[in-house]
Design a protein around this motif. Structure first.
Motif, PDB file in Angstrom:
ATOM      1  N   CYS A   1       0.851  -1.188   0.000  1.00 51.55           N
ATOM      2  CA  CYS A   1       0.000   0.000   0.000  1.00 51.55           C
ATOM      3  C   CYS A   1       0.891   1.244   0.000  1.00 51.55           C
ATOM      4  O   CYS A   1       1.790   1.362   0.820  1.00 51.55           O
TER       5      CYS A   1
ATOM      6  N   TYR B   1       0.135   4.098   0.880  1.00 49.55           N
ATOM      7  CA  TYR B   1      -0.209   5.013   1.966  1.00 49.55           C
ATOM      8  C   TYR B   1       0.381   4.576   3.297  1.00 49.55           C
ATOM      9  O   TYR B   1       0.910   5.372   4.050  1.00 49.55           O
ATOM     10  N   CYS B   2       0.284   3.257   3.580  1.00 45.12           N
ATOM     11  CA  CYS B   2       0.737   2.815   4.896  1.00 45.12           C
ATOM     12  C   CYS B   2       1.791   1.705   4.804  1.00 45.12           C
ATOM     13  O   CYS B   2       2.324   1.272   5.808  1.00 45.12           O
TER      14      CYS B   2
ATOM     15  N   CYS C   1      -6.523  -1.657   0.443  1.00 48.95           N
ATOM     16  CA  CYS C   1      -5.718  -1.915   1.632  1.00 48.95           C
ATOM     17  C   CYS C   1      -6.635  -2.191   2.812  1.00 48.95           C
ATOM     18  O   CYS C   1      -7.467  -1.361   3.157  1.00 48.95           O
TER      19      CYS C   1
ATOM     20  N   CYS D   1      -5.515   0.413   6.036  1.00 45.78           N
ATOM     21  CA  CYS D   1      -5.947   1.813   6.106  1.00 45.78           C
ATOM     22  C   CYS D   1      -7.204   2.065   5.293  1.00 45.78           C
ATOM     23  O   CYS D   1      -7.673   3.187   5.220  1.00 45.78           O
TER      24      CYS D   1
HETATM   25 ZN   LIG Z   1      -2.799   1.085   3.543  1.00 45.00          ZN
END
Ligand SMILES: [Zn+2]
Length: 136
Positions: free
Chosen positions: A80, A82-83, A126, A129
């Motif tokens: 992911c 983002y995280c 994901c 998140c």
């Molecule tokens: Zn994520």
């Protein structure tokens, strides 16, 4: 499940799966029939057939491939953006049943009319998140 190998076609993926099953490794092929569902998807590397195995079988499966000289490349690690989590699901489903059904209907209609798929797009979701991202 963890991606062991991305194959060029469903046939190669099924062959590999058969070999793994013979060795007692539970393997599955995903995206084997996606070309019939999403036309032109063969141009998208993410949608190529891939052989997946259980996390605990991964090492053994890799050793088997190495022993037979069948390793093509390092399996792609998709994270992911983002995280950084690898707890991802792939497909048209992104956590929203409503959007999922909308996409299924859109795919169905575009197949009926042979029209372009337009906004229908698979992607990663994901689970950590709860965000969606696409890798192409
Ligand atoms: Zn994520």
């Amino acid at each position: 499940m963890k991606t062991l190998q991305v194959c060029d076609d469903a046939f190669a993926a099924e062959l590999l799966k058969g070999r793994l099953l013979n060795e007692g490794i539970d393997a599955q092929v995903i995206h084997a029939h996606i070309e019939q569902v999403i036309p032109y998807s063969f141009g998208m590397p993410d949608l190529k057939p891939r052989v997946v195995v259980r996390e605990e079988d991964f090492e053994r499966a890799m050793q088997l491939l190495e022993a037979t000289g069948d390793v093509k490349a390092e399996p792609q690690e998709i994270r992911c953006p983002y995280c950084g989590s690898q707890d991802l699901s792939y497909g048209l489903y992104d956590g929203s049943v409503k959007r999922y059904l909308t996409r299924i209907v859109a795919v169905f209609l575009s197949l009926l009319t042979m029209g372009p798929l337009g906004k229908v797009q698979g992607g990663y979701y994901c689970r950590q998140c709860k965000r969606r991202f696409s890798s192409w």
